[in-house]
Scaffold this active site. Structure first.
Site, PDB file in Angstrom:
ATOM      1  CG  ASP A  83      -1.560   1.231   1.560  1.00  0.00           C
ATOM      2  OD1 ASP A  83      -2.321   1.685   0.691  1.00  0.00           O
ATOM      3  OD2 ASP A  83      -1.333   1.817   2.645  1.00  0.00           O
ATOM      4  CG  ASP A  85      -1.623   7.731   0.612  1.00  0.00           C
ATOM      5  OD1 ASP A  85      -0.810   8.660   0.529  1.00  0.00           O
ATOM      6  OD2 ASP A  85      -2.459   7.464  -0.280  1.00  0.00           O
TER       7      ASP A  85
HETATM    8  O1  C5P Z   1      -2.557   4.496  -0.556  1.00  0.00           O
HETATM    9  P1  C5P Z   1      -3.799   4.212   0.242  1.00  0.00           P
HETATM   10  O2  C5P Z   1      -4.617   3.120  -0.348  1.00  0.00           O
HETATM   11  O3  C5P Z   1      -3.514   4.059   1.694  1.00  0.00           O
HETATM   12  O4  C5P Z   1      -4.682   5.595   0.079  1.00  0.00           O
HETATM   13  C1  C5P Z   1      -5.880   5.787   0.677  1.00  0.00           C
HETATM   14  C2  C5P Z   1      -5.843   6.832   1.765  1.00  0.00           C
HETATM   15  O5  C5P Z   1      -6.130   8.119   1.200  1.00  0.00           O
HETATM   16  C3  C5P Z   1      -6.958   6.576   2.773  1.00  0.00           C
HETATM   17  O6  C5P Z   1      -6.418   6.171   4.003  1.00  0.00           O
HETATM   18  C4  C5P Z   1      -7.736   7.892   2.908  1.00  0.00           C
HETATM   19  O7  C5P Z   1      -7.855   8.346   4.222  1.00  0.00           O
HETATM   20  C5  C5P Z   1      -6.930   8.889   2.109  1.00  0.00           C
HETATM   21  N1  C5P Z   1      -7.835   9.757   1.350  1.00  0.00           N
HETATM   22  C6  C5P Z   1      -7.701  11.123   1.472  1.00  0.00           C
HETATM   23  N2  C5P Z   1      -8.550  11.952   0.768  1.00  0.00           N
HETATM   24  C7  C5P Z   1      -9.490  11.436  -0.060  1.00  0.00           C
HETATM   25  C8  C5P Z   1      -9.603  10.048  -0.209  1.00  0.00           C
HETATM   26  C9  C5P Z   1      -8.743   9.224   0.537  1.00  0.00           C
HETATM   27  O8  C5P Z   1      -6.835  11.584   2.226  1.00  0.00           O
HETATM   28  N3  C5P Z   1     -10.273  12.240  -0.737  1.00  0.00           N
HETATM   29 MG    MG Z   2      -2.741   3.273   3.463  1.00  0.00          MG
END
Ligand code: C5P
Ligand code: MG
Length: 350
Positions: A83, A85
């Site tokens: 993954d 983030d």
């Molecule tokens: O790379 P990963 O799959 O972890 O990315 C998803 C993350 O991005 C989620 O943990 C979510 O909190 C964050 N996110 C965000 N803003 C959004 C959508 C998702 O910060 N609009």
């Molecule tokens: Mg993540």
């Protein structure tokens, strides 16, 4: 008794020490400092210092068995799925919550930035809520992601804005990520970054922060389509959010690995898929329980799962330690994973 290594230092590969916090079967929590009989730290100090550097392993024997199986099968059978983030990147940067590929974006349009932030404020607490049933949460996450994507298009995001946003962002890789990628590249082991974030942003983060490319590293994430003026017009393929990574594993992993710098000797997609499927041993790394599903499409033989538990440790440790083979606590660096892959495929290994 909980056993904590009070002197774990995870700042450089040469000084890696894995310390194990074993499952606590008793109700009383007591602590023992390993290796430093004269350690003057109080229990609280020890806990605070060491949770940030400790590794939690519920079943060390099972992990050792997996390591043996994977090592015996060799690097040609192995792949890494990570993954992005809060797994490859740090959860906190300079004491504050680090940014994600989504929330680092400044569209150059304050109204739309504010609208996306309002969505984050509404949906993020739902994302991490332990009480919302999974079906309901999945719908909410779909809603959040599609509204966000729509706003990015409506607000006129450009590729230039992505570059500038990344330049100004507070996003940082965990220490040891470069070393991990370098080691895996040398061994021609593919790394799939599987993210519910934004592929184009992740690529720019890799470019600007790592200052080099890795031919073995590929990204499966939400991919943007730009017009001739560099303006976002749509997204490619199916939307990937935090709770549906499994649906995309098989259909997206194959073609992606086909583009790896590693020469598969295969020309069509089916053969490339077959190449990926030969790599039936997996190291999976994530910070979310939903990340465990990233390997669903691969019918793996042996999988070692690594979970980064960055926050809410008290509440989440039990479920993480049950779900992952190893849990790194409190925004730990990547040195533990570096040590693990070196242990798997070290050239010095007999
Ligand atoms: O790379 P990963 O799959 O972890 O990315 C998803 C993350 O991005 C989620 O943990 C979510 O909190 C964050 N996110 C965000 N803003 C959004 C959508 C998702 O910060 N609009
Ligand atoms: Mg993540």
């Amino acid at each position: 008794m909980r056993v904590i290594n009070c002197c774990t230092r995870l700042h450089a590969p040469s000084s890696i020490r894995l310390s194990f916090v074993r499952r606590n079967h008793s109700q009383t929590h007591s602590y023992r400092c390993v290796g430093h009989g004269n350690c003057s730290l109080s229990t609280n100090q020890m806990e605070q210092r060491n949770l940030s550097a400790n590794t939690v392993i519920d079943h060390p024997r099972a992990l050792t068995d997996k390591i043996t199986l994977i090592r015996d099968a060799g690097p040609s059978k192995f792949q890494v799925i990570a993954d992005f983030d809060a797994t490859l990147t740090r959860y906190r940067v300079n004491g504050l919550r680090g940014q994600t590929s989504h929330n680092l974006l400044q569209q150059g349009n304050a109204e739309y930035d504010a609208k996306r932030q309002a969505l984050y404020d509404h949906y993020h607490p739902l994302e991490i809520s332990p009480v919302i049933p999974i079906d309901e949460k999945t719908k909410l996450m779909e809603e959040w992601w599609s509204k966000t994507h729509d706003l990015l298009i409506e607000g006129g995001l450009t590729y230039d804005a992505i570059k500038k946003s990344v330049e100004n962002s507070s996003i940082a890789f965990r220490e040891g990520v470069v070393e991990l990628f370098e080691f895996l590249e040398k061994k021609e082991i593919p790394v799939l970054i599987f993210s519910a974030g934004l592929a184009d942003v992740i690529e720019e983060v890799l470019r600007q922060n790592l200052h080099r490319t890795f031919k073995n590293v590929k990204i499966v994430s939400n991919r943007m389509v730009f017009d001739d003026n560099g303006r976002l017009v749509s997204f490619k393929g199916k939307l990937i959010h935090v709770l549906n990574k499994n649906e995309h594993a098989l259909d997206m992993a194959g073609p992606l690995h086909d583009q790896l710098g590693v020469d598969t000797g295969e020309e069509d997609e089916d053969e490339a898929n077959a190449y990926v499927k030969q790599r039936t041993n997996v190291l999976l790394m994530g910070d979310h329980l939903g990340d465990l599903r990233m390997s669903d499409g691969l019918s793996y033989e042996t999988r070692i799962s690594v979970g980064f538990l960055n926050d809410n440790i008290e509440k989440s440790l039990e479920s993480y330690r049950q779900a992952f083979d190893l849990v790194y606590l409190n925004d730990a660096p990547m040195w533990g994973a570096v040590e693990l892959v070196s242990r798997l495929f070290s050239t010095e290994e007999t």
